[in-house]
Enzyme design. Structure first.
Site: not given
Ligand code: SAH
Length: 222
Positions: A68-70, A42
């Site tokens: 960016i989504s968690s 990530r």
């Protein structure tokens, strides 16, 4: 493998294991999703200056005012998409490619992924990143995702990674019978919304409260 990848490699593997343990504590149960998220680096999806925070449970900026989504959000949406029995997803559509992290997760759980992003320069960077990471079953398109991709429809799964106030009707038509669509719905208050396309019709379920950037119309070229 790039220098950057090798340099942070060892520490990031430990950090990823901790991220997966935390996801488990937060209620993520799908072992396939947990395994996939344990594999994908990530930290390579965010700017180098933010790499040390890539595994924290937060959304991070990725330029052009997007995020960016968690990890929890990605895990939860991916788990919901697969459904209880671990749906065999063949063809998937994602709206809002962004940095491509969710795309990379989807590419591991579906045989074919189509992902649409409206911001051209963001997509150019993501294309390079996914190629470098060896993701080969994702087709990226620069377009307004709200029109979907009729030429590749129907899809077994459709995921929107930006919030929309109402059910996107045009996209519903591109969802196969037996397929599932998941997206954040609302404006100020947002919730994950799941739509199952059954033989009897569409069934809507409202779930967790979430926080996303909005779906916007049209495309950005530079
Ligand atoms: N899954 C991405 C989320 C990025 S944020 C990630 O984790 O990086 C949401 C993305 O949706 C942004 O990149 C934004 O540009 C994109 N987006 C918003 N409206 C869109 C539209 N109509 N068509 C395609 N992409 C859109």
């Amino acid at each position: 493998m790039s220098v950057r990848q090798t340099g942070i490699g060892m520490t990031s593997q430990r950090t990823r294991i901790r991220m997966v343990e935390r996801l488990r504590e937060q209620g993520i149960k799908d072992e396939v999703i947990l395994t996939v998220m344990n594999l994908i680096p990530r930290h390579l999806f965010v700017e180098e200056a933010l790499a040390s925070r890539a595994y924290d449970d937060v959304a991070l900026p990725i330029n052009y005012g997007q995020t960016i989504s968690s990890p929890w959000t990605v895990a939860r949406m991916s788990e919901l998409l697969r459904g209880n029995g671990g749906n065999s997803l063949k063809r998937m559509l994602e709206i809002g490619t962004g940095c491509g992290y969710q795309t990379a997760v989807l590419a591991k759980i579906a045989s074919e992924v189509y992902s649409i992003e409206r911001i051209g320069p963001l997509l150019t960077r993501t294309r390079i990143r996914l190629r470098e990471l060896g993701v080969r079953n994702a087709v990226l398109k620069h377009a307004d995702g709200m029109l979907g991709l009729p030429e590749a429809a129907p899809f077994d799964g459709i995921m929107l990674t930006a919030v929309i106030p109402a059910i996107p009707e045009d996209l519903l038509k591109q969802l196969a019978v037996g397929g599932r669509m998941i997206f954040p719905k609302g404006s100020r208050k947002q919730n994950l919304c799941v739509i199952d396309h059954t033989h009897e019709g569409y069934i809507e379920t409202i779930l967790d409260e979430v926080r996303f950037v909005p779906i916007l119309p049209g495309v950005v070229n530079r």
